[in-house]
Motif scaffolding. Structure first.
Motif, PDB file in Angstrom:
ATOM      1  N   VAL A 237       0.868  -1.179   0.000  1.00  0.00           N
ATOM      2  CA  VAL A 237       0.000   0.000   0.000  1.00  0.00           C
ATOM      3  C   VAL A 237       0.905   1.229   0.000  1.00  0.00           C
ATOM      4  CG1 VAL A 237      -1.854  -1.211   1.190  1.00  0.00           C
ATOM      5  CG2 VAL A 237      -0.175   0.063   2.522  1.00  0.00           C
ATOM      6  N   ASN A 238       0.310   2.408  -0.192  1.00  0.00           N
ATOM      7  CA  ASN A 238       1.103   3.636  -0.226  1.00  0.00           C
ATOM      8  C   ASN A 238       1.369   4.095   1.206  1.00  0.00           C
ATOM      9  OD1 ASN A 238       2.297   6.107  -0.635  1.00  0.00           O
ATOM     10  ND2 ASN A 238       0.801   6.823  -2.151  1.00  0.00           N
ATOM     11  N   VAL A 239       2.497   3.680   1.746  1.00  0.00           N
ATOM     12  CA  VAL A 239       2.837   3.998   3.135  1.00  0.00           C
ATOM     13  C   VAL A 239       2.846   5.507   3.366  1.00  0.00           C
ATOM     14  CG1 VAL A 239       4.661   3.826   4.877  1.00  0.00           C
ATOM     15  CG2 VAL A 239       4.138   1.865   3.423  1.00  0.00           C
ATOM     16  N   ASP A 240       3.234   6.255   2.347  1.00  0.00           N
ATOM     17  CA  ASP A 240       3.362   7.704   2.504  1.00  0.00           C
ATOM     18  C   ASP A 240       2.029   8.406   2.719  1.00  0.00           C
ATOM     19  OD1 ASP A 240       6.084   7.327   2.068  1.00  0.00           O
ATOM     20  OD2 ASP A 240       5.898   7.624  -0.096  1.00  0.00           O
ATOM     21  N   GLU A 241       0.926   7.731   2.449  1.00  0.00           N
ATOM     22  CA  GLU A 241      -0.386   8.346   2.639  1.00  0.00           C
ATOM     23  C   GLU A 241      -0.843   8.341   4.091  1.00  0.00           C
ATOM     24  OE1 GLU A 241      -3.184   6.374   0.162  1.00  0.00           O
ATOM     25  OE2 GLU A 241      -2.568   7.424  -1.673  1.00  0.00           O
ATOM     26  N   PHE A 242      -0.146   7.615   4.951  1.00  0.00           N
ATOM     27  CA  PHE A 242      -0.596   7.455   6.331  1.00  0.00           C
ATOM     28  C   PHE A 242       0.202   8.347   7.278  1.00  0.00           C
ATOM     29  CE2 PHE A 242      -1.735   3.637   4.049  1.00  0.00           C
ATOM     30  CZ  PHE A 242      -3.017   3.373   4.506  1.00  0.00           C
ATOM     31  N   ASP A 243      -0.456   8.765   8.338  1.00  0.00           N
ATOM     32  CA  ASP A 243       0.176   9.597   9.351  1.00  0.00           C
ATOM     33  C   ASP A 243       0.933   8.705  10.323  1.00  0.00           C
ATOM     34  OD1 ASP A 243       0.946  11.359  11.303  1.00  0.00           O
ATOM     35  OD2 ASP A 243      -1.083  11.763  12.056  1.00  0.00           O
ATOM     36  N   LEU A 244       2.237   8.675  10.169  1.00  0.00           N
ATOM     37  CA  LEU A 244       3.080   7.858  11.039  1.00  0.00           C
ATOM     38  C   LEU A 244       3.983   8.733  11.904  1.00  0.00           C
ATOM     39  CD1 LEU A 244       4.154   5.080   8.479  1.00  0.00           C
ATOM     40  CD2 LEU A 244       2.135   5.140   9.955  1.00  0.00           C
ATOM     41  N   ALA A 245       3.589   9.994  12.083  1.00  0.00           N
ATOM     42  CA  ALA A 245       4.441  10.959  12.776  1.00  0.00           C
ATOM     43  C   ALA A 245       4.710  10.575  14.225  1.00  0.00           C
ATOM     44  CB  ALA A 245       3.803  12.346  12.720  1.00  0.00           C
ATOM     45  N   SER A 246       3.773   9.861  14.862  1.00  0.00           N
ATOM     46  CA  SER A 246       3.961   9.498  16.267  1.00  0.00           C
ATOM     47  C   SER A 246       4.952   8.360  16.450  1.00  0.00           C
ATOM     48  CB  SER A 246       2.612   9.091  16.882  1.00  0.00           C
ATOM     49  OG  SER A 246       2.116   7.903  16.260  1.00  0.00           O
ATOM     50  N   LEU A 247       5.207   7.611  15.382  1.00  0.00           N
ATOM     51  CA  LEU A 247       6.013   6.398  15.476  1.00  0.00           C
ATOM     52  C   LEU A 247       7.492   6.746  15.689  1.00  0.00           C
ATOM     53  CD1 LEU A 247       5.428   3.369  15.344  1.00  0.00           C
ATOM     54  CD2 LEU A 247       5.919   3.440  12.892  1.00  0.00           C
ATOM     55  N   GLU A 248       8.069   6.175  16.745  1.00  0.00           N
ATOM     56  CA  GLU A 248       9.444   6.486  17.117  1.00  0.00           C
ATOM     57  C   GLU A 248      10.405   5.314  16.959  1.00  0.00           C
ATOM     58  OE1 GLU A 248       9.087   7.608  21.186  1.00  0.00           O
ATOM     59  OE2 GLU A 248       7.992   9.474  20.771  1.00  0.00           O
ATOM     60  N   TYR A 249       9.889   4.094  17.002  1.00  0.00           N
ATOM     61  CA  TYR A 249      10.782   2.942  17.076  1.00  0.00           C
ATOM     62  C   TYR A 249      10.074   1.715  16.528  1.00  0.00           C
ATOM     63  CZ  TYR A 249      15.148   1.173  19.154  1.00  0.00           C
ATOM     64  OH  TYR A 249      16.419   0.696  19.342  1.00  0.00           O
ATOM     65  N   CYS A 250      10.803   0.888  15.768  1.00  0.00           N
ATOM     66  CA  CYS A 250      10.214  -0.292  15.134  1.00  0.00           C
ATOM     67  C   CYS A 250      11.121  -1.504  15.336  1.00  0.00           C
ATOM     68  CB  CYS A 250      10.017  -0.056  13.632  1.00  0.00           C
ATOM     69  SG  CYS A 250       8.860   1.282  13.243  1.00  0.00           S
ATOM     70  N   THR A 251      10.494  -2.639  15.588  1.00  0.00           N
ATOM     71  CA  THR A 251      11.225  -3.885  15.809  1.00  0.00           C
ATOM     72  C   THR A 251      10.560  -5.017  15.032  1.00  0.00           C
ATOM     73  OG1 THR A 251       9.947  -4.158  17.845  1.00  0.00           O
ATOM     74  CG2 THR A 251      12.185  -3.314  18.063  1.00  0.00           C
ATOM     75  N   THR A 252      11.296  -6.108  14.879  1.00  0.00           N
ATOM     76  CA  THR A 252      10.738  -7.270  14.188  1.00  0.00           C
ATOM     77  C   THR A 252      11.413  -8.540  14.669  1.00  0.00           C
ATOM     78  OG1 THR A 252      10.070  -8.089  12.003  1.00  0.00           O
ATOM     79  CG2 THR A 252      12.347  -7.361  12.228  1.00  0.00           C
ATOM     80  N   ALA A 253      10.696  -9.657  14.551  1.00  0.00           N
ATOM     81  CA  ALA A 253      11.225 -10.977  14.905  1.00  0.00           C
ATOM     82  C   ALA A 253      10.350 -12.027  14.245  1.00  0.00           C
ATOM     83  CB  ALA A 253      11.248 -11.168  16.422  1.00  0.00           C
ATOM     84  N   GLY A 254      10.769 -13.264  14.306  1.00  0.00           N
ATOM     85  CA  GLY A 254       9.964 -14.370  13.805  1.00  0.00           C
ATOM     86  C   GLY A 254      10.481 -14.981  12.524  1.00  0.00           C
ATOM     87  N   GLU A 255      11.242 -14.191  11.764  1.00  0.00           N
ATOM     88  CA  GLU A 255      11.855 -14.677  10.522  1.00  0.00           C
ATOM     89  C   GLU A 255      12.924 -13.668  10.139  1.00  0.00           C
ATOM     90  OE1 GLU A 255       9.205 -13.625   6.943  1.00  0.00           O
ATOM     91  OE2 GLU A 255       7.788 -13.701   8.618  1.00  0.00           O
ATOM     92  N   ALA A 256      13.758 -14.026   9.170  1.00  0.00           N
ATOM     93  CA  ALA A 256      14.829 -13.124   8.764  1.00  0.00           C
ATOM     94  C   ALA A 256      14.261 -11.869   8.089  1.00  0.00           C
ATOM     95  CB  ALA A 256      15.783 -13.837   7.817  1.00  0.00           C
ATOM     96  N   LEU A 257      14.857 -10.722   8.403  1.00  0.00           N
ATOM     97  CA  LEU A 257      14.462  -9.451   7.802  1.00  0.00           C
ATOM     98  C   LEU A 257      15.274  -9.215   6.537  1.00  0.00           C
ATOM     99  CD1 LEU A 257      12.869  -6.749   8.034  1.00  0.00           C
ATOM    100  CD2 LEU A 257      14.820  -5.850   9.323  1.00  0.00           C
ATOM    101  N   ASN A 258      14.593  -9.151   5.403  1.00  0.00           N
ATOM    102  CA  ASN A 258      15.266  -8.909   4.132  1.00  0.00           C
ATOM    103  C   ASN A 258      15.879  -7.500   4.106  1.00  0.00           C
ATOM    104  OD1 ASN A 258      15.402  -7.944   1.229  1.00  0.00           O
ATOM    105  ND2 ASN A 258      14.850 -10.090   0.891  1.00  0.00           N
ATOM    106  N   PRO A 259      17.143  -7.348   3.686  1.00  0.00           N
ATOM    107  CA  PRO A 259      17.760  -6.020   3.648  1.00  0.00           C
ATOM    108  C   PRO A 259      16.979  -5.009   2.799  1.00  0.00           C
ATOM    109  CG  PRO A 259      19.440  -7.710   3.438  1.00  0.00           C
ATOM    110  CD  PRO A 259      18.111  -8.426   3.386  1.00  0.00           C
TER     111      PRO A 259
END
Length: 473
Positions: A339-361
């Motif tokens: 989806v078009n990520v740029d259309e969403f208001d993500l201004a509050s987001l400060e930190y992101c994490t992931t787990a469960g499988e390898a993260l593609n570069p």
């Protein structure tokens, strides 16, 4: 704010602010429900604990005082069902807010919570109920899991109580072609449940089952602390093994405290923030990100009680509720790129994490390009909390899940027990002399599998990795 986490941990940092020491102290009578949630409820009752919503439009903001009140009522109801210290109780509640009431209540009673997915088939459920001598099942009326229970419960004589929860939604309400919800006039659902009077408002009527919502609403909110011990079994998951029947992974209360490393130094939650981990409560990842560590940090969690994952809905929730920290598996991040990520208001987001499988570069780069944020990868198992991770103030190397967290003595070992050289693939192993907080007690009722995994002073994870020159796994 209570700074509760500081009661249970000794920390040290280097000159760059990176964590170098993290030692857990578990009091003999520690109980997460009493010593964390109820403590906050009494001293800081209006502190926000959870923002909960569903696709139908129902929304609730629960304070810690709310969590204490509803878990006390739930504990009284479950005690009336005959549930007490040492009893194993299966909990199949999707992302309903009742899950949190139940988990806290079971801890207060000294019972063992056994969360499970609503996707279980008859043979899966039979194996679990018989294998653990489950005494009671608390299940959702959403979907068909209650039908599955009814089909097999006669074969499972240990089960004494069936308890049904009506979520009045969960994204399963029928919709018209224009997207409007088809809500029966005589059945509360969706926005009709919003507000304090709507908590546990929708009854569930099914032969042979007790109605959780109605009976909890009627139960007393006065509940005195019962005797429990930190060394008692507190939580059990069925691991998702690649072959054979799943193993029963048993944890004591030290597991809850060990998730401080998960929330504080990986998720980077802060007391005035709002953390969003998307996992369903049937899987261990839910208590990684929706329960123990976040509330030890006195932070609030966002819970979205949905049925099918829609990346646009998730991105919209971030802006609508002001999510500050986000954790989801790479697959979900990948779907967000559609989806078009740029259309969403993500201004509050400060930190992101992931787990469960390898993260593609490539995904790592996409997210940083469109949000300005780095995704910090981590690793753990049903048997553990976070054990390897890109912690706060670190610089992630794309393709690496980070370094061993200082809570554990971790090595990469060869089959003969010697340590691998840099660049050499081997098994990830964790020292267990002494047994550290957060590592499972045992595979319940399976001493052979326990001995295979825990021997010669090490917990053998069964997962392989290699270490680079800087110590990244």
């Amino acid at each position: 704010m209570r700074n509760i986490n500081e009661r249970y941990v000794t920390e040290a940092f280097d000159e760059e602010g990176q964590l170098t020491q993290f030692d857990i102290k578990t009091p003999a009578d520690f109980n997460f429900a009493y010593d964390v949630v109820d403590d906050i409820a009494v001293a800081d009752p209006d502190r926000r604990a959870m923002v909960w919503c569903n696709p139908e439009g129902e929304e609730h903001v629960f304070t810690f005082a709310d969590m204490k009140r509803w878990s006390d009522k739930t504990a009284n109801f479950l005690a009336d069902c005959g549930i007490g210290r040492g009893d194993f109780v299966m909990v199949i509640l999707r992302r309903h807010y009742q899950f949190w009431f139940v988990m806290l209540a079971l801890q207060k009673l000294g019972a063992v919570a056994v969360p499970a997915t609503f996707m279980l088939k008859e043979h899966d459920l039979t194996y679990r109920l018989q294998g653990a001598d489950i005494k009671a099942i608390i299940a959702t009326s959403a979907g068909d899991i209650a039908d599955t229970v009814d089909a097999v419960v006669a074969e499972c004589p240990s089960v004494e109580a069936l308890i049904l929860v009506n979520p009045a939604g969960a994204g399963l309400t029928p919709q018209a072609a224009d997207g409007t919800w088809l809500l029966p006039e005589d059945e509360p659902a969706g926005p009709a449940l919003s507000g304090p009077a709507g908590i546990c408002a929708a009854p569930a009527v099914r032969a042979g089952w007790r109605d959780f919502n109605s009976e909890v609403r009627a139960a007393s909110a006065a509940f005195a602390r019962r005797e429990t011990a930190a060394a008692d079994p507190m939580l059990m998951y069925f691991s998702s093994g690649t072959s054979g029947n799943p193993k029963m992974v048993l944890h004591d209360s030290g597991y809850a405290l060990a998730h401080l490393i998960t929330a504080k130094h990986w998720h980077n939650v802060r007391p005035d923030g709002l953390h969003f981990t998307i996992a369903d409560t049937g899987w261990g990842k839910a208590v990684w990100g929706k329960f123990f560590g976040q509330w030890l940090m006195e932070a609030a969690v966002l819970t979205y009680d949905f049925d099918r994952y829609n990346p646009a809905d998730i991105l919209d929730l971030i802006g609508r509720y002001g999510v500050t920290t986000l954790c989801c598996p790479p697959t979900m991040y990948r779907m967000m790129t559609e989806v078009n990520v740029d259309e969403f208001d993500l201004a509050s987001l400060e930190y992101c994490t992931t787990a469960g499988e390898a993260l593609n570069p490539d995904l790592f780069d996409f997210w940083r390009e469109h949000t300005g944020l780095t995704i910090y990868e981590g690793f753990g198992q049903t048997e553990t909390p976070l054990t390897v991770g890109n912690l706060t103030n670190s610089t992630p190397r794309p393709g690496s899940m980070g370094k061993p967290v200082p809570l554990y003595d971790m090595r990469i070992l060869r089959e003969d027990g010697t340590e691998c050289d840099t660049g050499e693939t081997g098994e990830i192993c964790i020292g267990i002399n002494p047994h550290p907080a957060g590592i499972m007690m045992e595979y319940y009722r399976n001493p052979e599998k326990t001995a295979e995994a825990m021997h010669d002073g090490w917990y053998h994870t069964g997962d392989t990795a290699w270490r680079d020159e800087e110590g990244n796994y």
